[in-house]
Design an enzyme around this catalytic site. Sequence first.
Site, mmCIF file in Angstrom:
data_model
loop_
_atom_site.group_PDB
_atom_site.id
_atom_site.type_symbol
_atom_site.label_atom_id
_atom_site.label_comp_id
_atom_site.label_asym_id
_atom_site.label_seq_id
_atom_site.Cartn_x
_atom_site.Cartn_y
_atom_site.Cartn_z
ATOM 1 N N GLY A 187 7.338 -23.284 15.914
ATOM 2 C CA GLY A 187 6.398 -24.111 16.845
ATOM 3 C C GLY A 187 6.085 -25.396 16.185
ATOM 4 O O GLY A 187 5.736 -25.575 14.852
ATOM 5 N N TYR A 207 -5.166 -10.305 -7.833
ATOM 6 C CA TYR A 207 -5.007 -9.080 -7.161
ATOM 7 C C TYR A 207 -3.613 -8.710 -6.943
ATOM 8 O O TYR A 207 -3.082 -7.312 -7.148
ATOM 9 C CB TYR A 207 -5.500 -9.338 -5.353
ATOM 10 C CG TYR A 207 -6.713 -9.556 -5.214
ATOM 11 C CD1 TYR A 207 -7.366 -8.525 -4.625
ATOM 12 C CD2 TYR A 207 -7.482 -10.932 -5.500
ATOM 13 C CE1 TYR A 207 -8.633 -8.845 -4.369
ATOM 14 C CE2 TYR A 207 -8.638 -11.107 -5.130
ATOM 15 C CZ TYR A 207 -9.226 -10.119 -4.624
ATOM 16 O OH TYR A 207 -10.659 -10.422 -4.244
ATOM 17 N N ILE A 208 -2.703 -9.605 -6.765
ATOM 18 C CA ILE A 208 -1.171 -9.357 -6.513
ATOM 19 C C ILE A 208 -0.452 -8.593 -8.011
ATOM 20 O O ILE A 208 -0.005 -7.750 -8.074
ATOM 21 C CB ILE A 208 -0.213 -10.387 -6.311
ATOM 22 C CG1 ILE A 208 -1.088 -10.792 -4.847
ATOM 23 C CG2 ILE A 208 1.132 -10.063 -6.239
ATOM 24 C CD1 ILE A 208 -0.056 -12.243 -4.398
ATOM 25 N N ASP A 223 -4.413 -18.184 6.051
ATOM 26 C CA ASP A 223 -4.032 -18.828 4.694
ATOM 27 C C ASP A 223 -3.838 -20.202 4.938
ATOM 28 O O ASP A 223 -3.941 -20.982 4.129
ATOM 29 C CB ASP A 223 -2.737 -18.132 4.267
ATOM 30 C CG ASP A 223 -2.949 -16.598 4.034
ATOM 31 O OD1 ASP A 223 -4.390 -16.253 4.039
ATOM 32 O OD2 ASP A 223 -2.220 -15.897 3.434
ATOM 33 N N THR A 248 0.147 -19.812 10.758
ATOM 34 C CA THR A 248 1.511 -19.865 10.197
ATOM 35 C C THR A 248 1.519 -19.216 8.788
ATOM 36 O O THR A 248 2.550 -19.009 8.144
ATOM 37 C CB THR A 248 1.974 -21.350 10.056
ATOM 38 O OG1 THR A 248 1.029 -22.162 9.734
ATOM 39 C CG2 THR A 248 2.746 -21.917 11.379
ATOM 40 N N SER A 298 -2.800 -12.556 -13.330
ATOM 41 C CA SER A 298 -3.530 -11.256 -13.272
ATOM 42 C C SER A 298 -4.464 -11.078 -12.083
ATOM 43 O O SER A 298 -5.731 -10.603 -12.414
ATOM 44 C CB SER A 298 -4.307 -11.095 -14.689
ATOM 45 O OG SER A 298 -5.105 -12.016 -14.998
ATOM 46 N N LYS A 316 0.788 -1.141 -0.027
ATOM 47 C CA LYS A 316 -0.007 0.067 -0.017
ATOM 48 C C LYS A 316 0.790 1.265 -0.142
ATOM 49 O O LYS A 316 0.556 2.281 -0.557
ATOM 50 C CB LYS A 316 -0.946 0.137 1.057
ATOM 51 C CG LYS A 316 -1.916 -1.235 1.223
ATOM 52 C CD LYS A 316 -2.643 -1.077 0.064
ATOM 53 C CE LYS A 316 -2.952 -2.813 -0.574
ATOM 54 N NZ LYS A 316 -2.179 -3.646 -0.648
ATOM 55 N N HIS A 358 -24.694 14.252 2.005
ATOM 56 C CA HIS A 358 -24.499 14.606 0.625
ATOM 57 C C HIS A 358 -23.493 15.881 0.705
ATOM 58 O O HIS A 358 -23.633 16.933 1.678
ATOM 59 C CB HIS A 358 -25.881 15.118 0.272
ATOM 60 C CG HIS A 358 -25.780 15.461 -1.310
ATOM 61 N ND1 HIS A 358 -25.392 14.956 -2.273
ATOM 62 C CD2 HIS A 358 -25.936 17.048 -1.505
ATOM 63 C CE1 HIS A 358 -25.424 15.806 -3.454
ATOM 64 N NE2 HIS A 358 -25.793 17.200 -3.079
#
Length: 560
Positions: A187, A256-257, A395, A216, A254, A121, A531
């Site tokens: 771990g 997000y990344i 993930d 992890t 193609s 970002k 508005h």
Amino acid sequence: MFSTAMSLYTAAVVAGGAVRPDAIRPADLRFCGLRREALGIRLLSASPQAAAAKRKVLAAAATGNGAAGSGGFDYDLVIIGAGVGGHGAALHAVEKGLKTAIIEGDVVGGTCVNRGCVPSKALLAVSGRMRELQDEHHMKSLGLQVSSSGYDRQSVADHANNLASKIRSNLTNSMKSLGVDILTGFGTVVGKQKVRYGKVGFPDNEITARNIIIATGSVPFVPKGIEIDGKTVFTSDHALKLESVPDWIAIVGSGYIGLEFSDVYTALGSEVTFVEALDQLMPGFDPEIAKLAQRILINPRKIDYHTGVFASKITPAKNGKPVLIELIDAKTKEHKETLEVDAALIATGRAPFTKGLGLANMNVVTQRGFIPVDERMQVMDADGNAVPNLYCIGDANGKLMLAHAASAQGISVVEQISGKDNILNHLSIPAACFTHPEISMVGLTEPQAREQADQEGFEISVVKTSFKANTKALAENEGDGIAKMIYRPDTGEILGVHILGLHAADLIHEASNAIALGTRVQDIKLVIHAHPTLSEVLDELFKAAKVTGIPQAVSEPVAA
């Protein structure tokens, strides 16, 4: 996949019915899944009673550090992995009065903070400014004159690195200050409610925990035949360091990344070539949004593309020779052509980091590397049974590879082990791509909604609004974009919302919260929007929907 900077506490908790939306406190706000403490943000005000109660809970957790956890365990909760998911779970556990430890083998913050959504970002902030300064027509339409624009590559790279370092430091300090034990090492689950951790060359330590969460994360996925040298052929981990800005770069993938890096590289002067295995660009997006995004984000820029092909072999630049990319047809596997470029970014997704966790000790078998879990994130063994006191978030379980999803899952698990059943509604979790303009989405795409409608026997309707009809967007001269909603006209249930346009990543949350709370179109269209604001894009979207059937009651019907 990079995550978005957003709070999912409302979706995570309310979905399980544990807390009313008006009970959400400023202290619970998370940014990209990070607690406010991680960003150094302080509460402006709080009632004396609430502040005293919170101090009591936190003091109990902090003073309990080093003492045995409940039931004779060393800890009430041990988390393996200190990324955004682990961090969110740890801080929520402290609030619940649980004695908590977190094990980290690399650096605190995981992929999001160090190699993902945070530094990316920072680079995208630079590309946005550059893109605006380079758009002479846009500047003139606002009455502005810019003689020239330029950048210093190292300073841009330093901006991304410094931001990651700052967030990582704040993240670490927030956990320490709240009494979370940060244990260094890798771990491994060695048995029921037992974890071993340690660093290479040092003796291992073994601890016990009433509950264990595996968090992890993931690593970049590199297909076979691709040779990574980190300089001319690299993954997003390397690209975020911005060690160079190649004249011509191929981006394999193609999603997000790939899209976000195409935004960065083209703004900084590179030419980009996409290599996509599927027949269309941006295959994970709603097809209508993807088509419009291609017109706005791809076609006007120095970007070309090859679809329906695999990069079967990629060789780094050597001895004055360019990077070589051999393309084969995705269906026939026949050789099509060989590209010669200055660099190649491999953006083919991410793979779970789950090796060496001792899963075999618990009779757990991964599926393509992912740890199988049930709807409560409890790990499932090879026989299909839930493993007591063992959970997996983020993930590593593959349900939704977004940082804020990991945080929401971690909070949900802590709610459960604290005695409150909580099931996270993953369809209420938003996602965003921080291109210029941005793309965001929540819920089902139109094809997914139509498939579900056919299977379950109901009708769907689609409504759209344009940014060209929004006063604030026109004031910014940023009228490109649309918002789209898929819903059930018989009940008013919102099935999916997709936005392409200025600040789409911020606008999506009204829709995601509506899905999380079960708010119907006929109710949300009565909500007032200031508005002129961009939020009126969604206001008009909701108002355009027509509910034709009798609204279905959310609660149980009352017997006649």
